[in-house]
Design a protein around this motif. Structure first.
Motif, PDB file in Angstrom:
ATOM      1  N   ILE A 134       0.825  -1.210   0.000  1.00 52.51           N
ATOM      2  CA  ILE A 134       0.000   0.000   0.000  1.00 52.51           C
ATOM      3  C   ILE A 134       0.860   1.261   0.000  1.00 52.51           C
ATOM      4  CG2 ILE A 134      -0.144   0.054   2.525  1.00 52.51           C
ATOM      5  CD1 ILE A 134      -2.945   1.024   0.042  1.00 52.51           C
ATOM      6  N   ALA A 137       1.824   2.207  -3.647  1.00 55.31           N
ATOM      7  CA  ALA A 137       0.729   2.257  -4.623  1.00 55.31           C
ATOM      8  C   ALA A 137       0.698   3.609  -5.350  1.00 55.31           C
ATOM      9  CB  ALA A 137      -0.600   1.988  -3.932  1.00 55.31           C
ATOM     10  N   LEU A 226      -5.430  -4.403  -5.252  1.00 59.86           N
ATOM     11  CA  LEU A 226      -5.041  -3.006  -5.052  1.00 59.86           C
ATOM     12  C   LEU A 226      -4.550  -2.354  -6.334  1.00 59.86           C
ATOM     13  CD1 LEU A 226      -4.379  -0.541  -3.271  1.00 59.86           C
ATOM     14  CD2 LEU A 226      -2.184  -1.632  -2.751  1.00 59.86           C
TER      15      LEU A 226
END
Length: 290
Positions: A134, A137, A226
């Motif tokens: 994350i 990202a 994601l």
């Protein structure tokens, strides 16, 4: 003394009983834990074969009262799910091939020609692997956007390859360290250069390691949500993002959603069961340094 002797005899009998039924007890506990672990997935399978009215009932039941393939038909009617499956497969497959090949090359060089610089490189790859996905990202989105690759297969292939290569390096290092260097020397005597000996001698010997690494790399790319959500919108949308779109702010198509989830996960599960012997042998080989 007699009481002490009786107590000792009882303990011995208890230990003998435990030894006798040890395997059965462990098997029973393992079975219970396995059933608890897979029960949500079994519920999803049962929900996918329920009529749509029963799937969204206020008082759901675990087992279907009536069998129906309505949800599977509705899944294809509501969205181009086959296109999403194709996008997932093509990005996962190509990124896996690139990741395993590049990771194997790097791991072979580090295993055969170790140096202080190589050790530093290994430490860097380990640190990269430990970074939460994350946290990279947004930087990854900026890089891909600056390259003009948003909503393309190339965007996901580049992303998955960059994520999987450090993992492939570390995993393949264990396999190459267990292959005797005499194999390389024999290939050199036969006239092979470094790259040829790697392709024709080392890679065939390390097939269990390649299979293990390929499976894990493919699973990471296949199951990713994601980056697929962040880097695609229409043309390269994957199945994980497509399945999530059954849930909206106004509606939940639980029946078609579970049908799509089963269709997405079942082939990979069957494939993993079929090649599990490669996973076990590969992980065992890579965990023991020769």
């Amino acid at each position: 003394m007699e009481s002490l002797s009786n107590t000792t005899q009882e303990k011995k009998s208890l230990f003998q009983w435990i030894r006798k039924y040890n395997k059965q007890f462990i098997g029973f506990i393992t079975t219970i834990l396995a059933l608890l672990f897979i029960s949500p997935y079994i519920f999803i399978i049962f929900t996918s074969i329920k009529p749509s009215s029963e799937a969204i009932s206020n008082s759901p039941t675990f087992f279907p009262k009536e069998l129906s393939i309505e949800n599977y038909i509705s899944m294809f009617d509501q969205m181009p799910i086959l296109s999403y499956f194709f996008n997932s497969f093509i990005t996962a497959f190509i990124s896996t091939v690139l990741s395993v090949f590049l990771g194997a090359l790097a791991a072979y060089g580090l295993a055969r020609f170790s140096s202080k610089l190589g050790n530093v490189f290994l430490l860097i790859t380990l640190c990269i692997r430990m970074i939460p996905m994350i946290s990279i990202a947004i930087p990854m989105y900026i890089i891909i956007n600056s390259m003009g690759l948003i909503d393309t297969h190339a965007a996901l292939i580049i992303t998955y390859t960059s994520i999987n290569v450090p993992f492939a390096i570390w995993l393949m290092m264990g396999f190459f360290n267990n292959i005797p260097k005499e194999f390389d020397e024999a290939a050199r005597i036969d006239g092979c250069n470094i790259f040829t000996s790697f392709l024709k001698v080392i890679l065939p010997v390390s097939l269990p390691g390649l299979a293990t690494t390929s499976i894990f790399c493919f699973m990471l790319a296949w199951n990713d949500f994601l980056f697929a959500l962040l880097l695609t919108s229409t043309n390269a949308k994957t199945a994980t993002v497509g399945i999530s779109e059954f849930l909206t702010a106004y509606n939940l198509d639980l029946g078609p959603m579970t049908a799509a989830a089963v269709s997405f996960s079942l082939p990979v599960m069957i494939f993993s069961i079929l090649v599990q012997r490669y996973i076990v042998s590969g992980m065992t080989l890579g965990s023991v340094k020769g």
